[in-house]
Design a protein around this motif. Structure first.
Motif, PDB file in Angstrom:
ATOM      1  N   TYR A  14      39.120 -22.736   4.270  1.00 44.04           N
ATOM      2  CA  TYR A  14      39.490 -24.017   4.860  1.00 44.04           C
ATOM      3  C   TYR A  14      38.393 -25.029   4.592  1.00 44.04           C
ATOM      4  O   TYR A  14      37.261 -24.671   4.289  1.00 44.04           O
ATOM      5  N   LEU A  15      38.756 -26.287   4.672  1.00 46.90           N
ATOM      6  CA  LEU A  15      37.817 -27.382   4.467  1.00 46.90           C
ATOM      7  C   LEU A  15      37.732 -28.163   5.767  1.00 46.90           C
ATOM      8  O   LEU A  15      38.768 -28.516   6.350  1.00 46.90           O
ATOM      9  N   THR A  16      36.503 -28.399   6.215  1.00 53.13           N
ATOM     10  CA  THR A  16      36.309 -29.206   7.411  1.00 53.13           C
ATOM     11  C   THR A  16      35.543 -30.467   7.056  1.00 53.13           C
ATOM     12  O   THR A  16      34.839 -30.527   6.050  1.00 53.13           O
ATOM     13  N   THR A  23      32.150 -34.301  16.267  1.00 52.90           N
ATOM     14  CA  THR A  23      33.518 -34.110  15.780  1.00 52.90           C
ATOM     15  C   THR A  23      33.541 -33.299  14.492  1.00 52.90           C
ATOM     16  O   THR A  23      32.671 -33.437  13.643  1.00 52.90           O
ATOM     17  N   MET A  24      34.564 -32.443  14.378  1.00 52.72           N
ATOM     18  CA  MET A  24      34.787 -31.654  13.174  1.00 52.72           C
ATOM     19  C   MET A  24      36.291 -31.512  12.996  1.00 52.72           C
ATOM     20  O   MET A  24      36.988 -31.035  13.885  1.00 52.72           O
ATOM     21  N   VAL A  27      40.476 -30.219   7.569  1.00 50.36           N
ATOM     22  CA  VAL A  27      41.197 -31.064   6.630  1.00 50.36           C
ATOM     23  C   VAL A  27      42.246 -30.252   5.871  1.00 50.36           C
ATOM     24  O   VAL A  27      43.327 -30.742   5.569  1.00 50.36           O
ATOM     25  N   ALA A  28      41.924 -28.985   5.587  1.00 51.58           N
ATOM     26  CA  ALA A  28      42.877 -28.118   4.899  1.00 51.58           C
ATOM     27  C   ALA A  28      42.628 -26.677   5.318  1.00 51.58           C
ATOM     28  O   ALA A  28      41.493 -26.217   5.297  1.00 51.58           O
ATOM     29  N   ASP A  29      43.680 -25.984   5.717  1.00 49.56           N
ATOM     30  CA  ASP A  29      43.616 -24.558   6.003  1.00 49.56           C
ATOM     31  C   ASP A  29      44.296 -23.870   4.837  1.00 49.56           C
ATOM     32  O   ASP A  29      45.518 -23.928   4.697  1.00 49.56           O
ATOM     33  N   LEU A  30      43.509 -23.251   3.969  1.00 47.50           N
ATOM     34  CA  LEU A  30      44.000 -22.696   2.712  1.00 47.50           C
ATOM     35  C   LEU A  30      44.306 -21.204   2.791  1.00 47.50           C
ATOM     36  O   LEU A  30      44.684 -20.600   1.796  1.00 47.50           O
ATOM     37  N   ARG A  31      44.168 -20.627   3.976  1.00 46.38           N
ATOM     38  CA  ARG A  31      44.437 -19.203   4.136  1.00 46.38           C
ATOM     39  C   ARG A  31      45.947 -18.961   4.145  1.00 46.38           C
ATOM     40  O   ARG A  31      46.726 -19.830   4.526  1.00 46.38           O
ATOM     41  N   ASP A  32      46.351 -17.779   3.713  1.00 51.76           N
ATOM     42  CA  ASP A  32      47.773 -17.427   3.760  1.00 51.76           C
ATOM     43  C   ASP A  32      48.279 -17.459   5.192  1.00 51.76           C
ATOM     44  O   ASP A  32      49.386 -17.905   5.462  1.00 51.76           O
ATOM     45  N   GLU A  33      47.465 -16.950   6.116  1.00 52.79           N
ATOM     46  CA  GLU A  33      47.802 -16.992   7.534  1.00 52.79           C
ATOM     47  C   GLU A  33      46.544 -17.335   8.306  1.00 52.79           C
ATOM     48  O   GLU A  33      45.516 -16.674   8.139  1.00 52.79           O
ATOM     49  N   PRO A  34      46.602 -18.350   9.169  1.00 47.57           N
ATOM     50  CA  PRO A  34      45.420 -18.685   9.967  1.00 47.57           C
ATOM     51  C   PRO A  34      45.074 -17.555  10.945  1.00 47.57           C
ATOM     52  O   PRO A  34      45.900 -16.711  11.249  1.00 47.57           O
ATOM     53  N   VAL A  35      43.864 -17.572  11.428  1.00 45.61           N
ATOM     54  CA  VAL A  35      43.422 -16.582  12.404  1.00 45.61           C
ATOM     55  C   VAL A  35      44.069 -16.909  13.749  1.00 45.61           C
ATOM     56  O   VAL A  35      43.957 -18.026  14.240  1.00 45.61           O
ATOM     57  N   VAL A 103      36.441 -26.320  19.147  1.00 46.87           N
ATOM     58  CA  VAL A 103      36.873 -27.598  18.586  1.00 46.87           C
ATOM     59  C   VAL A 103      38.276 -27.860  19.088  1.00 46.87           C
ATOM     60  O   VAL A 103      39.158 -27.001  18.978  1.00 46.87           O
ATOM     61  N   ASP A 104      38.518 -29.040  19.660  1.00 49.37           N
ATOM     62  CA  ASP A 104      39.854 -29.346  20.182  1.00 49.37           C
ATOM     63  C   ASP A 104      40.751 -29.926  19.090  1.00 49.37           C
ATOM     64  O   ASP A 104      40.323 -30.096  17.945  1.00 49.37           O
ATOM     65  N   ALA A 105      41.988 -30.217  19.459  1.00 44.32           N
ATOM     66  CA  ALA A 105      42.983 -30.676  18.483  1.00 44.32           C
ATOM     67  C   ALA A 105      42.617 -32.029  17.864  1.00 44.32           C
ATOM     68  O   ALA A 105      43.095 -32.352  16.775  1.00 44.32           O
ATOM     69  N   GLN A 106      41.764 -32.810  18.532  1.00 45.35           N
ATOM     70  CA  GLN A 106      41.331 -34.089  17.976  1.00 45.35           C
ATOM     71  C   GLN A 106      40.055 -33.959  17.156  1.00 45.35           C
ATOM     72  O   GLN A 106      39.545 -34.938  16.640  1.00 45.35           O
TER      73      GLN A 106
END
Length: 136
Positions: A14-16, A23-24, A27-35, A103-106
């Motif tokens: 993933y890219l943060t 804040t973090m 930007v992209a979650d590139l895993r086949d399935e997130p944790v 890290v929250d949704a924002q």
């Protein structure tokens, strides 16, 4: 294009983006399935040796069982994360609650803090203290 020097054979997960200290954004979650909660996550060394397995067992948000004389600041609430850390390596492993960030949704980053809870709550789910876990 942004360049990164990564370990041989690594796969981007993933890219943060961290525009400020607090804040973090993912930007992209590139895993086949997130944790997902309950998934075991392997922590390995830079030479691919196992160090630990971490699992988030539960998230309690808001956390309500705390001493009201140590309430969070106005406009905030406590959240509790139940985590299991198993040392899967061959050496002792230092574990510290201040190594975890929420890290929250924002994209706002929250650092580990202190909350005083009842004796019963502590007996059921002890507060993680900085500790050294023996191998295995």
């Amino acid at each position: 294009m942004i360049f990164f020097e990564v370990l041989d054979g690594t796969t981007a997960a993933y890219l943060t983006y961290q525009p400020t200290f607090e804040t973090m954004l993912t930007v992209a979650d590139l895993r086949d399935e997130p944790v997902a909660q309950g998934d075991a996550v392997e922590y390995i060394s830079n030479n691919n040796q196992p160090l630990a397995t971490l699992t988030v067992d539960d998230v309690v948000n808001p956390l309500e069982d705390y001493d009201s004389s140590f309430a969070p600041e106005r406009g905030f609430e406590y959240a509790g994360v139940v985590v299991t850390v198993e040392n899967s390596g061959t050496d002792p492993l230092q574990v510290d609650p201040f190594s975890f960030y929420l890290v929250d949704a924002q994209g706002f980053i929250f650092y580990s803090t202190f909350a005083t809870r009842s004796e019963d709550a502590e007996a059921e789910l002890p507060t993680l203290q900085s500790t050294e876990l023996a191998a295995g």
